[in-house]
Scaffold this motif. Structure first.
Motif, PDB file in Angstrom:
ATOM      1  N   GLY A 532      -0.848  11.721  -1.457  1.00 56.71           N
ATOM      2  CA  GLY A 532      -0.610  10.556  -0.621  1.00 56.71           C
ATOM      3  C   GLY A 532      -1.387   9.321  -1.017  1.00 56.71           C
ATOM      4  N   LYS A 533      -2.200   9.423  -2.058  1.00 58.28           N
ATOM      5  CA  LYS A 533      -2.975   8.273  -2.514  1.00 58.28           C
ATOM      6  C   LYS A 533      -2.107   7.361  -3.367  1.00 58.28           C
ATOM      7  N   VAL A 534      -2.268   6.051  -3.180  1.00 59.01           N
ATOM      8  CA  VAL A 534      -1.482   5.087  -3.949  1.00 59.01           C
ATOM      9  C   VAL A 534      -1.856   5.166  -5.426  1.00 59.01           C
ATOM     10  N   ASN A 535      -0.847   5.244  -6.259  1.00 59.54           N
ATOM     11  CA  ASN A 535      -1.043   5.214  -7.704  1.00 59.54           C
ATOM     12  C   ASN A 535      -1.064   3.756  -8.161  1.00 59.54           C
ATOM     13  N   ARG A 536      -2.247   3.198  -8.333  1.00 63.00           N
ATOM     14  CA  ARG A 536      -2.348   1.796  -8.722  1.00 63.00           C
ATOM     15  C   ARG A 536      -1.620   1.517 -10.028  1.00 63.00           C
ATOM     16  N   ARG A 537      -1.721   2.446 -10.946  1.00 63.80           N
ATOM     17  CA  ARG A 537      -1.122   2.197 -12.268  1.00 63.80           C
ATOM     18  C   ARG A 537       0.402   2.183 -12.227  1.00 63.80           C
ATOM     19  N   ASP A 538       0.967   2.719 -11.138  1.00 68.82           N
ATOM     20  CA  ASP A 538       2.424   2.720 -11.024  1.00 68.82           C
ATOM     21  C   ASP A 538       2.954   1.504 -10.278  1.00 68.82           C
ATOM     22  N   VAL A 539       2.048   0.698  -9.751  1.00 67.63           N
ATOM     23  CA  VAL A 539       2.478  -0.513  -9.039  1.00 67.63           C
ATOM     24  C   VAL A 539       2.879  -1.562 -10.060  1.00 67.63           C
ATOM     25  N   ARG A 540       4.055  -2.137  -9.861  1.00 67.92           N
ATOM     26  CA  ARG A 540       4.580  -3.123 -10.809  1.00 67.92           C
ATOM     27  C   ARG A 540       4.902  -4.418 -10.085  1.00 67.92           C
ATOM     28  N   LEU A 541       4.478  -5.526 -10.694  1.00 71.08           N
ATOM     29  CA  LEU A 541       4.870  -6.835 -10.188  1.00 71.08           C
ATOM     30  C   LEU A 541       6.213  -7.215 -10.789  1.00 71.08           C
ATOM     31  N   THR A 542       7.102  -7.760  -9.984  1.00 75.40           N
ATOM     32  CA  THR A 542       8.417  -8.170 -10.476  1.00 75.40           C
ATOM     33  C   THR A 542       8.569  -9.676 -10.376  1.00 75.40           C
TER      34      THR A 542
END
Length: 542
Positions: A532-542
């Motif tokens: 349930g922890k946010v994967n920072r590396r998977d966050v993408r700016l569009t």
């Protein structure tokens, strides 16, 4: 010609003025300079020998060493007699760069008190946290910070009115005598660094720490002299904030010891005004952030409008810089560019932990150099075991200049400390042929124009907005600042908020430089792992 390594060996040998030997430091064997003073007060008292020579210069003022000493003594007397400041008490400093900031620093440490350098860009909640954490007996502030500090239940001495009055009312007063002798490992300075828990931590530097930082610079000067490089008639430009080690420990304090001039640039950074100041004051040495030096390159042919012929030493520090910038500086400023070196250090290390000479940096633009003579550097794996050269791991540092710990924060101190007083930087890197190379700095840390920004602190502020469900803050490449702050914000269903609203909300609680300049607002959940922890590396700016 003698090499740098040969010069260091000669100057630090037994019986030499800068002799280094191993001594006990807080229960651990460490290399120290033998012929060092034991308190910053000793440095201040010795500065009187420089007489009426200029120490602090601004566009409109010139303060000599003797006058500076008199101002410090007058303020120290008032701090002691009117505010009860003594050994171990804290004195807050929160103002834009000015000579009074430096006078306040020396007055505090001369009494054995702790000078607390607070970030002059803080918003009121951040200033309130700094005051609550360190409990200063009195604060030295300029008018903008005085308005910010109203209601914080701490006496204020104003830079514009109180300090000049104190100096005029106590001319020629001696430094107050001390009831207790200052110990070498007494706290002397607290400087703040952002924390992963969302609140600033106070890195606590002892008299030993700061003096070790000063002696690092004295050794560099002596090495340069041995190698035939001119060291006389130097005039140093001070541009970075005084609540940074770059301007305080590495410039203002060192110049007092050596007898050089520190020229303070005041006001919002403007490269043309800076270059005019270099021209007018005949500046010889400037250590600058990459953002500042980028402005030089952007001037292009207009750089020829400024007489920079006196500038003979240039260094880039406080933030990562690209090989392209370094090469462009060597081309734009060929005389100063020949001296271009770099360092790696942190607020916690008081000064540089590694140093890359101009030759080393030209040969390998990715290096941050070798450990300085009294610092040990190790790369360790996730289990805390040292790894061989070429293997990436966490950078660990140890030495007499490393901070005592984080003020009133035993948990953070313990988390950053390995056995035998090793400091865990949180930065990743590797060693190659004895030289350190940085892979990434402090995990999620954003380094914007020399300022450390931890996403957790910014996220905590953003999610306080009632429309925000969750958010992620990250650094994105920026040609001007190295990194800019970006935020992906998830709203509660049915809510609507603009980037302008979020900017205003965020800026009300934290310093403006930490506020994201790029916003992505969405209703889509952030990516998470199985726990349930946010994967920072998977966050993408569009």
């Amino acid at each position: 010609m003698i090499t740098r390594d040969e010069a260091v060996a000669l100057l630090t040998a037994p019986g030499a003025p800068l002799e280094i030997r191993t001594e006990d430091v807080l229960g651990e064997p460490m290399d120290v300079y033998v012929n060092r003073p034991r308190s910053l007060r000793e440095l201040l008292e010795s500065s009187r020998t420089h007489g009426d020579r200029d120490y602090l210069v601004t566009s409109g003022r010139r303060i000599g060493f003797a006058e500076h000493h008199d101002q410090v003594a007058a303020l120290a007397r008032v701090l002691r007699e009117d505010y009860g400041v003594g050994r171990g008490d804290r004195v807050g400093l929160c103002a834009a760069n000015c000579p009074e900031w430096i006078v306040g620093f020396w007055a505090a440490v001369s009494l054995g008190a702790v000078a607390v350098g607070m970030n002059s860009m803080w918003a009121r909640p951040e200033l309130a946290h700094g005051v609550e954490l360190t409990e200063p007996k009195v604060m030295i502030v300029d008018e903008p910070r005085a308005r910010l500090a109203e209601g914080l239940d701490v006496p204020l001495l104003r830079v514009e009115s109180d300090l000049p009055r104190i100096a005029s009312e106590h001319p020629g007063t001696p430094l107050p005598e001390l009831d207790e002798e200052i110990a070498e490992d007494d706290p002397a300075v607290i400087l703040f660094t952002s924390g992963t828990t969302g609140r600033a931590k106070g890195a606590t530097h002892t008299h030993r720490n700061v003096i070790a930082a000063v002696w690092f610079h004295l050794l560099n000067d002596a090495v340069a002299a041995e190698m035939g490089l001119p060291q006389a008639d130097r005039r140093f430009l001070l541009v970075s904030p005084l609540f940074h080690i770059a301007s305080l420990h590495n410039l203002a304090v060192v110049r007092l010891v050596v007898g050089d001039v520190a020229v303070l640039y005041q006001g919002k950074f403007d490269i043309e005004q800076v270059l005019r100041l270099i021209e007018q004051e005949r500046i010889t040495n400037w250590g600058a952030m990459p953002t500042m030096l980028t402005r030089i390159i952007e001037l292009g042919d207009r750089l020829q409008e400024f007489d920079l012929s006196t500038l003979r030493s240039l260094s880039v520090s406080s933030a990562p810089s690209s090989p392209g910038l370094k090469e462009a500086l060597r081309t734009a400023l060929p005389q100063a560019g020949r001296s271009l070196g770099t360092t790696y250090g942190l607020t916690e290390s008081c000064t540089a932990a590694t140093l890359a000479s101009a030759a080393e940096l030209a040969a390998d633009p990715s290096t941050v150099g070798r450990p300085v003579p009294t610092v040990e550097v190790e790369i360790r794996d996730t289990e805390g075991r040292p790894v061989p050269e070429g293997i990436e791991g966490e950078i660990h540092l140890r030495g007499a200049q490393m901070m005592l710990g984080y003020w009133n924060n035993a948990k953070a101190t313990a988390a950053s400390t390995a056995p035998h007083r090793w400091f865990r930087t949180g930065d990743l890197g590797h060693l190659a042929d004895g030289q350190l190379h940085i892979a990434s700095r402090r995990s999620d840390l954003i380094l914007r124009g020399g300022e450390n920004i931890y996403p957790a602190e910014v996220e905590d502020r953003i999610v306080a907005h009632p429309a925000v469900r969750e958010c992620i803050v990250m650094g994105v490449p920026d040609p001007d600042y190295g990194q800019a702050v970006a935020a992906v914000v998830v709203l509660h269903p049915g809510e609507n908020v603009s980037p302008e609203d979020l900017c205003a909300h965020t800026a009300a609680g934290i310093a403006r430089y930490k506020v994201p300049t790029r916003w992505q607002i969405t209703l889509d959940e952030l990516p998470r792992n199985a726990t349930g922890k946010v994967n920072r590396r998977d966050v993408r700016l569009t």
